[in-house]
Design a protein around this motif. Structure first.
Motif, short mmCIF file in Angstrom:
data_model
loop_
_atom_site.label_atom_id
_atom_site.label_comp_id
_atom_site.label_asym_id
_atom_site.label_seq_id
_atom_site.Cartn_x
_atom_site.Cartn_y
_atom_site.Cartn_z
N ALA A 107 40.03 39.03 31.78
CA ALA A 107 40.07 38.31 33.05
C ALA A 107 40.68 36.93 32.82
O ALA A 107 40.56 36.37 31.74
CB ALA A 107 38.67 38.16 33.64
N THR A 152 34.97 37.76 39.67
CA THR A 152 36.03 38.23 38.77
C THR A 152 36.08 39.75 38.83
O THR A 152 35.25 40.38 39.48
CB THR A 152 35.75 37.82 37.30
N ASN A 153 37.08 40.31 38.11
CA ASN A 153 37.15 41.77 38.04
C ASN A 153 36.29 42.32 36.91
O ASN A 153 36.35 43.50 36.62
CB ASN A 153 38.60 42.22 37.87
#
Ligand code: CUA
Length: 174
Positions: free
Chosen positions: A140, A124-125
């Motif tokens: 997210a 994920t970011n």
């Protein structure tokens, strides 16, 4: 006497006696300053990118005593929207297990009660520093079901390597 100029026949405009090359560099530098000022102004005041302000500050000694961080965990705030209040401390995350449905958009609010930690959720970011006294926030969306391990990626003491957890995204229709 040459005609490129004693003081007696200095041309009218002050810029006329700056070397053309130098004049262009001056113009270029001024244009750059204008571009940078516009970029900072637009991102800051139009798009709203601001450094963390007073509202993101907390007292690490008391943050877990009252308010949202006294009951860390996940809350649903809308259809498919969640927020997670999470504490990072030596040497665990609270909560350590998080479960959301597929497609959920989750906003993480994380702070530390002791030293600096990190939070990285795999694939994920979400990758942030957790600094005592500040609340780190990031959103997210989890479109794919599965397990997303998260770890502390900032050395925070002897048991740093044991500081991890899991976010589970449950497939739709279960
Ligand atoms: Cu917490 Cu490393």
């Amino acid at each position: 006497m040459t005609d490129d100029g004693g003081d007696s026949d200095r041309p009218g405009s002050a810029t006329d006696w700056i070397d053309p090359l130098e004049r262009n560099w001056l113009r270029f530098s001024i244009a750059l300053l204008v571009v940078f000022s516009l970029a900072v102004g637009i991102t800051g005041f139009v798009l709203g990118f601001q450094v963390p302000g007073e509202h993101d500050r907390v007292d690490p000694n008391t943050v877990a005593d009252s308010g949202p961080f006294s009951e860390p965990g996940i809350q649903q705030i809308g259809s498919g929207e969640y927020k997670v209040y999470m504490l990072a401390k030596q040497f665990f995350f609270e909560p350590r297990e998080i479960t959301v449905p597929q497609g959920a958009t989750v906003t993480f609010h994380v702070t530390s009660t002791d030293v600096q930690h990190g939070l990285k959720i795999q694939d994920t970011n979400v990758n942030m520093q957790i600094v005592p006294g500040h609340v780190s926030t990031l959103t997210a969306t989890f479109d794919e079901a599965g397990e997303y391990p998260f770890i502390c990626h900032e050395f925070c003491g002897l048991a740093h390597a044991g500081m991890f957890g899991t976010l589970t995204v449950e497939p739709e229709g279960e």
